[in-house]
Design a protein around this motif. Sequence first.
Motif, PDB file in Angstrom:
ATOM      1  N   LEU A  57      66.757  58.264  15.802  1.00  0.00           N
ATOM      2  CA  LEU A  57      66.949  59.156  14.563  1.00  0.00           C
ATOM      3  C   LEU A  57      65.514  59.496  14.013  1.00  0.00           C
ATOM      4  CD1 LEU A  57      70.186  58.253  13.150  1.00  0.00           C
ATOM      5  CD2 LEU A  57      69.862  59.881  14.649  1.00  0.00           C
ATOM      6  N   VAL A  58      64.690  58.536  13.718  1.00  0.00           N
ATOM      7  CA  VAL A  58      63.396  58.530  13.206  1.00  0.00           C
ATOM      8  C   VAL A  58      62.630  59.626  13.865  1.00  0.00           C
ATOM      9  CG1 VAL A  58      61.150  57.640  12.199  1.00  0.00           C
ATOM     10  CG2 VAL A  58      63.159  56.327  12.328  1.00  0.00           C
ATOM     11  N   ASP A  59      62.609  59.772  15.280  1.00  0.00           N
ATOM     12  CA  ASP A  59      61.933  60.442  16.148  1.00  0.00           C
ATOM     13  C   ASP A  59      62.313  61.907  16.010  1.00  0.00           C
ATOM     14  OD1 ASP A  59      60.192  58.416  16.999  1.00  0.00           O
ATOM     15  OD2 ASP A  59      61.444  58.249  18.956  1.00  0.00           O
ATOM     16  N   TYR A  60      63.598  62.036  15.923  1.00  0.00           N
ATOM     17  CA  TYR A  60      64.305  63.410  15.772  1.00  0.00           C
ATOM     18  C   TYR A  60      63.940  64.004  14.381  1.00  0.00           C
ATOM     19  CZ  TYR A  60      67.802  67.081  15.661  1.00  0.00           C
ATOM     20  OH  TYR A  60      68.282  68.426  15.712  1.00  0.00           O
ATOM     21  N   TYR A  61      63.871  63.092  13.300  1.00  0.00           N
ATOM     22  CA  TYR A  61      63.592  63.851  12.013  1.00  0.00           C
ATOM     23  C   TYR A  61      62.119  64.155  12.090  1.00  0.00           C
ATOM     24  CZ  TYR A  61      61.653  64.032   7.321  1.00  0.00           C
ATOM     25  OH  TYR A  61      60.918  64.285   6.123  1.00  0.00           O
ATOM     26  N   ARG A  62      61.216  63.362  12.683  1.00  0.00           N
ATOM     27  CA  ARG A  62      59.799  63.806  12.643  1.00  0.00           C
ATOM     28  C   ARG A  62      59.485  64.969  13.435  1.00  0.00           C
ATOM     29  NH1 ARG A  62      56.903  57.549  12.366  1.00  0.00           N
ATOM     30  NH2 ARG A  62      58.075  57.263  10.209  1.00  0.00           N
ATOM     31  N   GLN A  63      60.249  65.186  14.736  1.00  0.00           N
ATOM     32  CA  GLN A  63      60.031  66.362  15.534  1.00  0.00           C
ATOM     33  C   GLN A  63      60.753  67.743  14.725  1.00  0.00           C
ATOM     34  OE1 GLN A  63      61.488  65.766  19.592  1.00  0.00           O
ATOM     35  NE2 GLN A  63      61.320  68.013  19.987  1.00  0.00           N
ATOM     36  N   ASN A  64      61.772  67.548  14.366  1.00  0.00           N
ATOM     37  CA  ASN A  64      62.729  68.591  13.754  1.00  0.00           C
ATOM     38  C   ASN A  64      62.426  68.895  12.350  1.00  0.00           C
ATOM     39  OD1 ASN A  64      63.914  69.413  16.441  1.00  0.00           O
ATOM     40  ND2 ASN A  64      64.392  67.408  16.335  1.00  0.00           N
ATOM     41  N   GLY A  65      62.078  67.947  11.539  1.00  0.00           N
ATOM     42  CA  GLY A  65      62.059  68.033  10.415  1.00  0.00           C
ATOM     43  C   GLY A  65      63.348  67.647   9.496  1.00  0.00           C
ATOM     44  N   PHE A  66      64.333  67.395  10.056  1.00  0.00           N
ATOM     45  CA  PHE A  66      65.846  66.864   9.392  1.00  0.00           C
ATOM     46  C   PHE A  66      66.361  66.182  10.348  1.00  0.00           C
ATOM     47  CE2 PHE A  66      66.839  70.463  12.291  1.00  0.00           C
ATOM     48  CZ  PHE A  66      68.093  70.028  12.954  1.00  0.00           C
ATOM     49  N   VAL A  67      67.482  65.451   9.852  1.00  0.00           N
ATOM     50  CA  VAL A  67      68.118  64.378  10.896  1.00  0.00           C
ATOM     51  C   VAL A  67      69.584  64.138   9.987  1.00  0.00           C
ATOM     52  CG1 VAL A  67      67.328  62.424   9.991  1.00  0.00           C
ATOM     53  CG2 VAL A  67      68.207  62.459  12.199  1.00  0.00           C
ATOM     54  N   ARG A  68      70.551  64.040  10.550  1.00  0.00           N
ATOM     55  CA  ARG A  68      71.873  63.590  10.120  1.00  0.00           C
ATOM     56  C   ARG A  68      71.917  62.272  10.243  1.00  0.00           C
ATOM     57  NH1 ARG A  68      77.750  64.530  12.788  1.00  0.00           N
ATOM     58  NH2 ARG A  68      76.747  63.068  14.274  1.00  0.00           N
ATOM     59  N   VAL A  69      72.199  61.276   9.371  1.00  0.00           N
ATOM     60  CA  VAL A  69      72.539  60.159   9.111  1.00  0.00           C
ATOM     61  C   VAL A  69      73.871  59.800   8.855  1.00  0.00           C
ATOM     62  CG1 VAL A  69      71.746  57.801   8.331  1.00  0.00           C
ATOM     63  CG2 VAL A  69      70.133  59.463   8.502  1.00  0.00           C
ATOM     64  N   ARG A  70      74.769  59.347   9.642  1.00  0.00           N
ATOM     65  CA  ARG A  70      76.208  59.111   9.322  1.00  0.00           C
ATOM     66  C   ARG A  70      76.459  57.667   8.577  1.00  0.00           C
ATOM     67  NH1 ARG A  70      78.512  59.021  15.305  1.00  0.00           N
ATOM     68  NH2 ARG A  70      76.792  57.675  15.485  1.00  0.00           N
ATOM     69  N   GLY A  71      77.516  57.887   7.579  1.00  0.00           N
ATOM     70  CA  GLY A  71      77.737  56.543   7.007  1.00  0.00           C
ATOM     71  C   GLY A  71      76.723  56.019   5.941  1.00  0.00           C
ATOM     72  N   VAL A  72      76.072  56.716   5.125  1.00  0.00           N
ATOM     73  CA  VAL A  72      75.257  56.000   4.540  1.00  0.00           C
ATOM     74  C   VAL A  72      75.857  55.599   3.217  1.00  0.00           C
ATOM     75  CG1 VAL A  72      73.205  57.638   5.261  1.00  0.00           C
ATOM     76  CG2 VAL A  72      74.931  58.311   3.036  1.00  0.00           C
ATOM     77  N   LEU A  73      77.369  55.958   2.973  1.00  0.00           N
ATOM     78  CA  LEU A  73      78.198  55.647   2.058  1.00  0.00           C
ATOM     79  C   LEU A  73      79.549  55.111   2.574  1.00  0.00           C
ATOM     80  CD1 LEU A  73      77.935  58.089  -0.967  1.00  0.00           C
ATOM     81  CD2 LEU A  73      76.648  55.838  -0.650  1.00  0.00           C
TER      82      LEU A  73
ATOM     83  N   SER B 105      78.760  54.665  11.032  1.00  0.00           N
ATOM     84  CA  SER B 105      77.649  54.365  10.296  1.00  0.00           C
ATOM     85  C   SER B 105      76.299  54.304  11.424  1.00  0.00           C
ATOM     86  CB  SER B 105      77.510  53.522   9.447  1.00  0.00           C
ATOM     87  OG  SER B 105      76.360  53.284   8.772  1.00  0.00           O
ATOM     88  N   ASP B 106      75.329  55.203  10.947  1.00  0.00           N
ATOM     89  CA  ASP B 106      73.980  54.929  11.745  1.00  0.00           C
ATOM     90  C   ASP B 106      73.093  53.895  11.402  1.00  0.00           C
ATOM     91  OD1 ASP B 106      74.226  57.002  13.833  1.00  0.00           O
ATOM     92  OD2 ASP B 106      74.131  58.587  12.161  1.00  0.00           O
ATOM     93  N   LEU B 107      73.587  53.117  10.118  1.00  0.00           N
ATOM     94  CA  LEU B 107      72.692  51.936   9.670  1.00  0.00           C
ATOM     95  C   LEU B 107      73.111  50.714  10.514  1.00  0.00           C
ATOM     96  CD1 LEU B 107      73.187  52.900   5.921  1.00  0.00           C
ATOM     97  CD2 LEU B 107      71.338  53.728   7.514  1.00  0.00           C
ATOM     98  N   ASP B 108      71.990  50.076  10.590  1.00  0.00           N
ATOM     99  CA  ASP B 108      72.344  48.680  11.269  1.00  0.00           C
ATOM    100  C   ASP B 108      72.691  47.719  10.213  1.00  0.00           C
ATOM    101  OD1 ASP B 108      69.686  47.909  10.288  1.00  0.00           O
ATOM    102  OD2 ASP B 108      68.785  47.954  12.265  1.00  0.00           O
ATOM    103  N   SER B 109      72.663  46.430  10.495  1.00  0.00           N
ATOM    104  CA  SER B 109      72.973  45.475   9.642  1.00  0.00           C
ATOM    105  C   SER B 109      71.764  45.058   8.388  1.00  0.00           C
ATOM    106  CB  SER B 109      73.291  44.007  10.287  1.00  0.00           C
ATOM    107  OG  SER B 109      71.987  43.523  10.967  1.00  0.00           O
TER     108      SER B 109
END
Length: 263
Positions: free
Chosen positions: A23-39, A11-15
């Motif tokens: 990951l926020v920077d990647y999203y804002r630069q590229n318009g998408f991002v993968r976030v692992r383990g949201v479930l 998971s990319d989520l912290d506690s």
Amino acid sequence: MENTASLAIESDLDSSGRIPGELVDYYRQNGFVRVRGVLQPEEVEHFRGAAAAYLEQHRAESLEKAGVFSQLVNVWQRDETIRDLTLQPGLAAVAEQLAGIPLRIWHDQMLVKEPHNNAATEFHQDRPYWPHANDRQSLSAWIALVDVPPERGCMTFLPGTQNRTGLRPQDLHSEDDLFEVDPSLRWLPRVTVPLRAGDCTFHNSYTGHMALPNTTDLARLAHVNIYIDANTTYSGHPHVITDPLHLPPGAPLNGPTFPRPAQ
């Protein structure tokens, strides 16, 4: 039988439920991002079971009539279990972290590619379809409820195209339509993003994207939460979500039909 969920999900989520700044920077630069383990695995099983049951009962109601995929919208208004996923505060919090603005739910949708559908969903942007005005940003959380490798129909993105606005709606059944609208986009790098069950991609509504065919024996089952700027108003253009509401142009898209899930 294939195990569709990893036993140990990274998971990319912290506690606190936030994602790293890179990951926020990647999203804002590229318009998408993968976030692992949201479930987590037990959540995947819970929501996948509910989604599969809903699909079995409502497949004939799909808005997509060309057979490329099944599309069922506003599932959260009809199924209590899926409602919990659509209105999950944690997902909305990540979306707001990425967008940097308060958000609402526009609608959810189940997007299912049946086994061996052998058809791509061609490159398109989402935003040109939507009757929105006065919005700063909108984005989708595309949640994999089964493992989605390339051969099962994961998505491919055109990085940086979140800044390409003003295009007409594109035909997602036409391989060349987006590139006929803007020929320069044909030569951009393309990034394909496989997902494990429980992973999610967030993409800006202007980011060009497509989904590969499903050539496997298992249905590709994805649930999508679409988030809009909390201050979005209705443009007056026809749309399946707003047509039944009889809204005047300029009406705010708010209230219980377009809730703030993070509240």
